[in-house]
Design a protein around this motif. Structure first.
Motif, PDB file in Angstrom:
ATOM      1  N   CYS A  49      54.960  59.283  37.037  1.00  0.00           N
ATOM      2  CA  CYS A  49      54.689  57.950  36.476  1.00  0.00           C
ATOM      3  C   CYS A  49      53.220  57.791  36.121  1.00  0.00           C
ATOM      4  O   CYS A  49      52.879  57.239  35.060  1.00  0.00           O
ATOM      5  CB  CYS A  49      55.107  56.866  37.467  1.00  0.00           C
ATOM      6  SG  CYS A  49      56.889  56.744  37.722  1.00  0.00           S
ATOM      7  N   LEU A  50      52.327  58.284  36.981  1.00  0.00           N
ATOM      8  CA  LEU A  50      50.890  58.182  36.711  1.00  0.00           C
ATOM      9  C   LEU A  50      50.496  59.002  35.483  1.00  0.00           C
ATOM     10  O   LEU A  50      49.650  58.581  34.689  1.00  0.00           O
ATOM     11  CB  LEU A  50      50.095  58.648  37.932  1.00  0.00           C
ATOM     12  CG  LEU A  50      50.144  57.731  39.163  1.00  0.00           C
ATOM     13  CD1 LEU A  50      49.403  58.364  40.327  1.00  0.00           C
ATOM     14  CD2 LEU A  50      49.537  56.370  38.825  1.00  0.00           C
ATOM     15  N   LEU A  51      51.114  60.169  35.330  1.00  0.00           N
ATOM     16  CA  LEU A  51      50.824  61.003  34.155  1.00  0.00           C
ATOM     17  C   LEU A  51      51.248  60.301  32.871  1.00  0.00           C
ATOM     18  O   LEU A  51      50.567  60.392  31.845  1.00  0.00           O
ATOM     19  CB  LEU A  51      51.536  62.352  34.279  1.00  0.00           C
ATOM     20  CG  LEU A  51      50.947  63.342  35.285  1.00  0.00           C
ATOM     21  CD1 LEU A  51      51.842  64.570  35.405  1.00  0.00           C
ATOM     22  CD2 LEU A  51      49.547  63.754  34.867  1.00  0.00           C
ATOM     23  N   ILE A 101      43.791  60.810  30.960  1.00  0.00           N
ATOM     24  CA  ILE A 101      43.803  62.186  31.465  1.00  0.00           C
ATOM     25  C   ILE A 101      43.383  63.164  30.374  1.00  0.00           C
ATOM     26  O   ILE A 101      42.631  64.117  30.628  1.00  0.00           O
ATOM     27  CB  ILE A 101      45.203  62.542  32.011  1.00  0.00           C
ATOM     28  CG1 ILE A 101      45.513  61.714  33.256  1.00  0.00           C
ATOM     29  CG2 ILE A 101      45.300  64.029  32.341  1.00  0.00           C
ATOM     30  CD1 ILE A 101      46.920  61.869  33.767  1.00  0.00           C
ATOM     31  N   ALA A 102      43.840  62.927  29.135  1.00  0.00           N
ATOM     32  CA  ALA A 102      43.460  63.793  28.011  1.00  0.00           C
ATOM     33  C   ALA A 102      41.949  63.743  27.775  1.00  0.00           C
ATOM     34  O   ALA A 102      41.307  64.780  27.545  1.00  0.00           O
ATOM     35  CB  ALA A 102      44.209  63.379  26.751  1.00  0.00           C
ATOM     36  N   ASP A 103      41.361  62.548  27.850  1.00  0.00           N
ATOM     37  CA  ASP A 103      39.905  62.415  27.677  1.00  0.00           C
ATOM     38  C   ASP A 103      39.157  63.106  28.812  1.00  0.00           C
ATOM     39  O   ASP A 103      38.126  63.748  28.597  1.00  0.00           O
ATOM     40  CB  ASP A 103      39.507  60.936  27.626  1.00  0.00           C
ATOM     41  CG  ASP A 103      40.054  60.234  26.391  1.00  0.00           C
ATOM     42  OD1 ASP A 103      40.346  60.933  25.399  1.00  0.00           O
ATOM     43  OD2 ASP A 103      40.183  58.996  26.424  1.00  0.00           O
ATOM     44  N   TRP A 104      39.693  62.975  30.018  1.00  0.00           N
ATOM     45  CA  TRP A 104      39.046  63.620  31.159  1.00  0.00           C
ATOM     46  C   TRP A 104      39.109  65.146  31.051  1.00  0.00           C
ATOM     47  O   TRP A 104      38.128  65.833  31.361  1.00  0.00           O
ATOM     48  CB  TRP A 104      39.727  63.152  32.440  1.00  0.00           C
ATOM     49  CG  TRP A 104      39.229  63.865  33.657  1.00  0.00           C
ATOM     50  CD1 TRP A 104      38.072  63.639  34.344  1.00  0.00           C
ATOM     51  CD2 TRP A 104      39.877  64.965  34.312  1.00  0.00           C
ATOM     52  NE1 TRP A 104      37.962  64.517  35.398  1.00  0.00           N
ATOM     53  CE2 TRP A 104      39.052  65.324  35.401  1.00  0.00           C
ATOM     54  CE3 TRP A 104      41.065  65.642  34.093  1.00  0.00           C
ATOM     55  CZ2 TRP A 104      39.390  66.358  36.261  1.00  0.00           C
ATOM     56  CZ3 TRP A 104      41.402  66.672  34.953  1.00  0.00           C
ATOM     57  CH2 TRP A 104      40.574  67.022  36.018  1.00  0.00           C
ATOM     58  N   VAL A 105      40.260  65.679  30.619  1.00  0.00           N
ATOM     59  CA  VAL A 105      40.397  67.132  30.445  1.00  0.00           C
ATOM     60  C   VAL A 105      39.417  67.638  29.381  1.00  0.00           C
ATOM     61  O   VAL A 105      38.771  68.678  29.565  1.00  0.00           O
ATOM     62  CB  VAL A 105      41.851  67.497  30.054  1.00  0.00           C
ATOM     63  CG1 VAL A 105      41.947  68.957  29.634  1.00  0.00           C
ATOM     64  CG2 VAL A 105      42.796  67.241  31.221  1.00  0.00           C
ATOM     65  N   GLU A 106      39.286  66.892  28.288  1.00  0.00           N
ATOM     66  CA  GLU A 106      38.347  67.283  27.237  1.00  0.00           C
ATOM     67  C   GLU A 106      36.917  67.308  27.767  1.00  0.00           C
ATOM     68  O   GLU A 106      36.145  68.248  27.496  1.00  0.00           O
ATOM     69  CB  GLU A 106      38.451  66.315  26.060  1.00  0.00           C
ATOM     70  CG  GLU A 106      37.511  66.659  24.902  1.00  0.00           C
ATOM     71  CD  GLU A 106      37.652  65.706  23.735  1.00  0.00           C
ATOM     72  OE1 GLU A 106      36.929  65.890  22.731  1.00  0.00           O
ATOM     73  OE2 GLU A 106      38.485  64.781  23.823  1.00  0.00           O
ATOM     74  N   SER A 107      36.553  66.290  28.530  1.00  0.00           N
ATOM     75  CA  SER A 107      35.204  66.229  29.096  1.00  0.00           C
ATOM     76  C   SER A 107      34.955  67.385  30.062  1.00  0.00           C
ATOM     77  O   SER A 107      33.878  67.997  30.062  1.00  0.00           O
ATOM     78  CB  SER A 107      35.010  64.886  29.803  1.00  0.00           C
ATOM     79  OG  SER A 107      33.769  64.844  30.473  1.00  0.00           O
ATOM     80  N   ASP A 108      35.963  67.706  30.862  1.00  0.00           N
ATOM     81  CA  ASP A 108      35.804  68.779  31.840  1.00  0.00           C
ATOM     82  C   ASP A 108      35.738  70.146  31.170  1.00  0.00           C
ATOM     83  O   ASP A 108      35.004  71.030  31.616  1.00  0.00           O
ATOM     84  CB  ASP A 108      36.956  68.739  32.847  1.00  0.00           C
ATOM     85  CG  ASP A 108      36.538  69.236  34.216  1.00  0.00           C
ATOM     86  OD1 ASP A 108      35.395  68.958  34.630  1.00  0.00           O
ATOM     87  OD2 ASP A 108      37.354  69.907  34.884  1.00  0.00           O
ATOM     88  N   LEU A 109      36.518  70.322  30.105  1.00  0.00           N
ATOM     89  CA  LEU A 109      36.442  71.580  29.353  1.00  0.00           C
ATOM     90  C   LEU A 109      35.073  71.756  28.713  1.00  0.00           C
ATOM     91  O   LEU A 109      34.521  72.861  28.701  1.00  0.00           O
ATOM     92  CB  LEU A 109      37.542  71.618  28.286  1.00  0.00           C
ATOM     93  CG  LEU A 109      38.969  71.887  28.762  1.00  0.00           C
ATOM     94  CD1 LEU A 109      39.952  71.737  27.606  1.00  0.00           C
ATOM     95  CD2 LEU A 109      39.095  73.275  29.362  1.00  0.00           C
ATOM     96  N   ASN A 110      34.518  70.670  28.173  1.00  0.00           N
ATOM     97  CA  ASN A 110      33.178  70.741  27.585  1.00  0.00           C
ATOM     98  C   ASN A 110      32.139  71.107  28.640  1.00  0.00           C
ATOM     99  O   ASN A 110      31.218  71.886  28.382  1.00  0.00           O
ATOM    100  CB  ASN A 110      32.811  69.400  26.938  1.00  0.00           C
ATOM    101  CG  ASN A 110      33.486  69.212  25.591  1.00  0.00           C
ATOM    102  OD1 ASN A 110      33.583  70.134  24.793  1.00  0.00           O
ATOM    103  ND2 ASN A 110      33.979  68.002  25.331  1.00  0.00           N
ATOM    104  N   THR A 118      59.646  70.908  31.027  1.00  0.00           N
ATOM    105  CA  THR A 118      59.003  70.424  32.252  1.00  0.00           C
ATOM    106  C   THR A 118      59.772  69.237  32.825  1.00  0.00           C
ATOM    107  O   THR A 118      59.998  69.152  34.040  1.00  0.00           O
ATOM    108  CB  THR A 118      57.554  70.010  31.966  1.00  0.00           C
ATOM    109  OG1 THR A 118      56.843  71.118  31.397  1.00  0.00           O
ATOM    110  CG2 THR A 118      56.859  69.569  33.243  1.00  0.00           C
ATOM    111  N   GLY A 119      60.179  68.317  31.949  1.00  0.00           N
ATOM    112  CA  GLY A 119      60.946  67.155  32.400  1.00  0.00           C
ATOM    113  C   GLY A 119      62.274  67.552  33.024  1.00  0.00           C
ATOM    114  O   GLY A 119      62.669  67.017  34.073  1.00  0.00           O
TER     115      GLY A 119
END
Length: 231
Positions: free
Chosen positions: A102-104, A111-120, A197-198
């Protein structure tokens, strides 16, 4: 007739939990093997440095082994305490999985923005270190997903790794790099595998619910008959 059905249920639980226990031990062993034989750097996602594949396999193997062992022993010995513990642990895992799903869904964009920031951030650290060992995760991802950098090859600046090359970068030819960034490739991969996955999550939840039903049915039978250990 009822006694025969409950006896069948008991041994079904024993066999199913034994198989799950063996699978858990195999996953745990594979996690230990990866941890010992593969040196993992954490340049891809620095924030998730400790959540590498080896550690995830270790945690999953321990959880599967412990829960299935409780179910196997509880059913075999007709132990009410172990059966109730098995039921509660399955219920807790089910709640955690549904909550995470549910959180995803609710925070997908965050989460997508956070993943992009972490990859950078991880790519910035990899650019500052020229050793092949430190870049091993980026090389693996770029070759697997046929991508380069987070958005494109320009993310690497003047120090583009060989894993980005489409031709021989060490020769006299002008190097040609993969045009698509790893962020877009990874996002596409997750979207393509979203259905699988679902379905996997739904199947896992159904198995857990069945395990809870079997455990509670056996628990109630033991309580009514006065058999087994008391709580």
């Amino acid at each position: 007739m009822t006694h025969g059905c409950l006896k069948c249920l008991k041994y079904t639980m024993c066999v199913a939990n034994f198989l799950c226990f063996m699978c858990g031990v195999a996953v745990l062993g594979f996690g230990v093997f990866m941890m010992v034989n593969f040196k993992v750097t954490h340049s891809l996602t620095p924030t998730l440095a400790n959540l590498n594949l080896a550690n995830m396999l270790l945690i999953s193997g321990i959880i599967i082994s412990c829960v299935s062992f409780l179910g196997f022993l509880g059913a075999l010995k007709e132990n009410r305490c172990l059966l109730m513990t098995f039921f509660l642990m399955l219920f807790f895992l089910l709640v955690v999985e549904l909550t995470a799903a549910c959180l995803l869904l609710l925070y997908e964009h965050d989460i997508a923005d956070w993943v992009e920031s972490d990859l950078n951030k991880g790519l910035k650290e990899a650019k500052g270190n020229h050793t092949d060992v430190f870049r091993s995760e980026w090389d693996l991802v770029q070759k697997t997903f046929d991508c380069c950098g987070v958005h494109n090859a320009s993310d690497w600046g003047d120090n583009v790794p060989v894993s980005c090359c489409l031709n021989d970068c060490t020769g006299s030819q002008i190097p040609k790099y993969r045009s698509t960034g790893c962020l877009d490739k990874m996002r596409s991969w997750f979207e393509e595998n979203f259905l699988n996955t679902g379905i996997s999550i739904i199947v896992l939840c159904i198995i857990e619910v069945l395990g809870m039903c079997f455990a509670m049915t056996l628990f109630c039978h033991i309580s009514r008959s006065g058999l087994g250990y008391k709580l």
